[in-house]
Design an enzyme around this catalytic site. Structure first.
Site, PDB file in Angstrom:
ATOM      1  CG  HIS A 132       0.351   3.400  -3.792  1.00 64.69           C
ATOM      2  ND1 HIS A 132       0.510   4.117  -2.527  1.00 64.69           N
ATOM      3  CD2 HIS A 132       0.937   4.211  -4.529  1.00 64.69           C
ATOM      4  CE1 HIS A 132       1.243   5.100  -2.573  1.00 64.69           C
ATOM      5  NE2 HIS A 132       1.732   5.078  -4.051  1.00 64.69           N
ATOM      6  CG  HIS A 135      -3.510   5.541   7.132  1.00 64.86           C
ATOM      7  ND1 HIS A 135      -2.559   5.376   7.656  1.00 64.86           N
ATOM      8  CD2 HIS A 135      -3.011   5.567   5.687  1.00 64.86           C
ATOM      9  CE1 HIS A 135      -1.474   5.614   7.101  1.00 64.86           C
ATOM     10  NE2 HIS A 135      -1.793   5.566   5.820  1.00 64.86           N
ATOM     11  CB  CYS A 192      -5.429   2.670   0.515  1.00 65.25           C
ATOM     12  SG  CYS A 192      -4.254   2.518   1.795  1.00 65.25           S
ATOM     13  N   GLY A 193      -3.647  -0.259  -0.675  1.00 63.04           N
ATOM     14  CA  GLY A 193      -3.149  -1.749  -0.216  1.00 63.04           C
ATOM     15  C   GLY A 193      -3.259  -2.053   1.221  1.00 63.04           C
ATOM     16  CB  THR A 194      -1.804  -0.530   4.073  1.00 58.42           C
ATOM     17  OG1 THR A 194      -1.940   0.863   3.634  1.00 58.42           O
ATOM     18  CG2 THR A 194      -0.282  -0.893   3.849  1.00 58.42           C
ATOM     19  CG  ASP A 241      -4.276   5.788  -1.437  1.00 60.05           C
ATOM     20  OD1 ASP A 241      -4.129   5.734  -2.669  1.00 60.05           O
ATOM     21  OD2 ASP A 241      -3.766   4.868  -0.783  1.00 60.05           O
ATOM     22  CB  CYS A 283       3.622   2.189   0.835  1.00 57.68           C
ATOM     23  SG  CYS A 283       2.510   3.152  -0.266  1.00 57.68           S
TER      24      CYS A 283
HETATM   25  O1  PYC Z   1      -1.376   1.516  -0.827  1.00 62.71           O
HETATM   26  O2  PYC Z   1      -0.842   0.910   1.273  1.00 62.71           O
HETATM   27  C1  PYC Z   1      -1.126   1.900   0.356  1.00 62.71           C
HETATM   28  C2  PYC Z   1      -0.871   3.121   0.777  1.00 62.71           C
HETATM   29  C3  PYC Z   1      -0.734   3.675   1.971  1.00 62.71           C
HETATM   30  C4  PYC Z   1      -0.543   5.185   1.758  1.00 62.71           C
HETATM   31  C5  PYC Z   1      -0.884   5.382   0.443  1.00 62.71           C
HETATM   32  N1  PYC Z   1      -1.099   4.245  -0.144  1.00 62.71           N
END
Ligand code: PYC
Length: 319
Positions: free
Chosen positions: A87, A205, A236-238, A232, A85
């Site tokens: 974020h 996702h 969402c970083g991923t 989100d 994750c």
């Molecule tokens: O920011 O990777 C992210 C993330 C994954 C699920 C919620 N945020």
């Protein structure tokens, strides 16, 4: 149990800094299994109502196993532990800085999917070198009940994503309900049609893209539906990493070039990548988190909901 809350571009992160379950030592990949199988109620207590809500992402601060790391972390949400994750990692770094445990510089963080490196700058901005990311399928045609045909790419950015460019409701805040419904239909179709990531995992996702609200500050806007049904609040970083993998594979973004990904609240992550062998990329994602709460949880034996209102335990046999 002691908790620090933060948000990254609007998306909450709740770090358990003390009083969490003892998961023993060893690799984080083993400890996350113990957490899922033996301590699911702690996940629920942190993320679910009445203390939490569906969008909450929790993180259990652990001793690292990998060398040269400032800490380990196991992220989880309202239904299960999470692979990675971004974020949450930005929120974790802001939390460690708030506690005075780290200052500006580069830090290793041990996770169940490997070590990630995060850099905190003097102004509080955090850059995360995420896990290697890649696209496995381009332009998959999916027949979605109630919706029709939808095309999208399948990519890994630390979680599995189905990325949709040209269908679905317009990506703006006024369409949250329609986007959530559409994303849910797509995810269900992926599941029933048997589409998975290349490791056999569910594509849990769904990421829908649209034009940016303001092209001066972002290159695109996304809506990301997370596995527990919440969207989100951040870009969402991923999901941004999965997007970078697709842009790189299509030759639309050069190594080192910056992609500014806005989320549904128009908060922005900046992403760029370094190419790796085999068409993979190493994404670098930067954003900012703010600490906004500190709590001490009370578990009263007479409280039937002290471990949260568990609608979907990640392991029904777990305590
Ligand atoms: O920011 O990777 C992210 C993330 C994954 C699920 C919620 N945020």
């Amino acid at each position: 149990m002691k908790i620090i809350d933060s948000h990254t571009g609007g998306e909450p992160t709740r770090i358990v800094i003390d009083g969490g379950p003892d998961l023993g030592g060893g690799p984080l990949a083993d400890r996350v299994r113990r957490f899922r199988d033996e301590h699911d109620r702690i996940r629920s207590a942190v993320c679910n109502e009445p203390r939490g809500h569906d969008a909450m992402v929790g993180g259990l601060l652990c001793e690292p196993h990998a060398p040269d790391c400032v800490c380990g972390v196991i992220f989880f949400n309202n239904v299960a532990p999470l692979g990675m994750c971004v974020h949450g990692t930005i929120g974790l770094v802001a939390t460690l800085a708030h506690l005075g445990r780290i200052g500006p510089g580069e830090w290793g963080i041990d996770t169940p999917v490997g070590v990630v490196r995060a850099t905190l700058d003097e102004g509080g901005r955090v850059t995360v070198a995420n896990v290697p990311s890649y696209r496995t399928e381009k332009d998959v045609l999916l027949s979605v009940p109630h919706v029709g045909e939808v095309r999208g790419d399948v990519a890994w950015g630390g979680n599995w994503f189905f990325l949709i460019e040209d269908s679905g409701p317009p990506v703006n805040f006024g369409n949250l309900e329609q986007l959530t419904w559409f994303g849910g239909c797509v995810r269900e179709a992926l599941r029933t049609e048997g589409f998975t990531g290349d490791d056999g995992s569910e594509i849990d996702h769904v990421e829908i893209f649209g034009p940016p609200g303001d092209p001066a500050v972002a290159d695109g806007r996304n809506f990301v539906l997370c596995p527990g049904g919440a969207y989100d609040r951040s870009p969402c970083g991923t999901g941004t990493s999965a997007k970078l993998a697709c842009l790189a594979a299509d030759g639309k973004l050069a190594p080192g070039e910056v992609w500014r990904q806005a989320g549904i609240l128009d908060s922005v992550f900046e992403g760029s990548y370094t190419p790796l062998e085999g068409g993979r990329i190493l994404p670098s994602i930067s954003g900012r988190a703010w600490v906004n709460g500190e709590s001490n949880y009370v578990f009263n034996e007479s409280d039937p909901f002290r471990y949260g209102i568990r609608t979907q335990p990640s392991n029904p046999d777990a305590s």
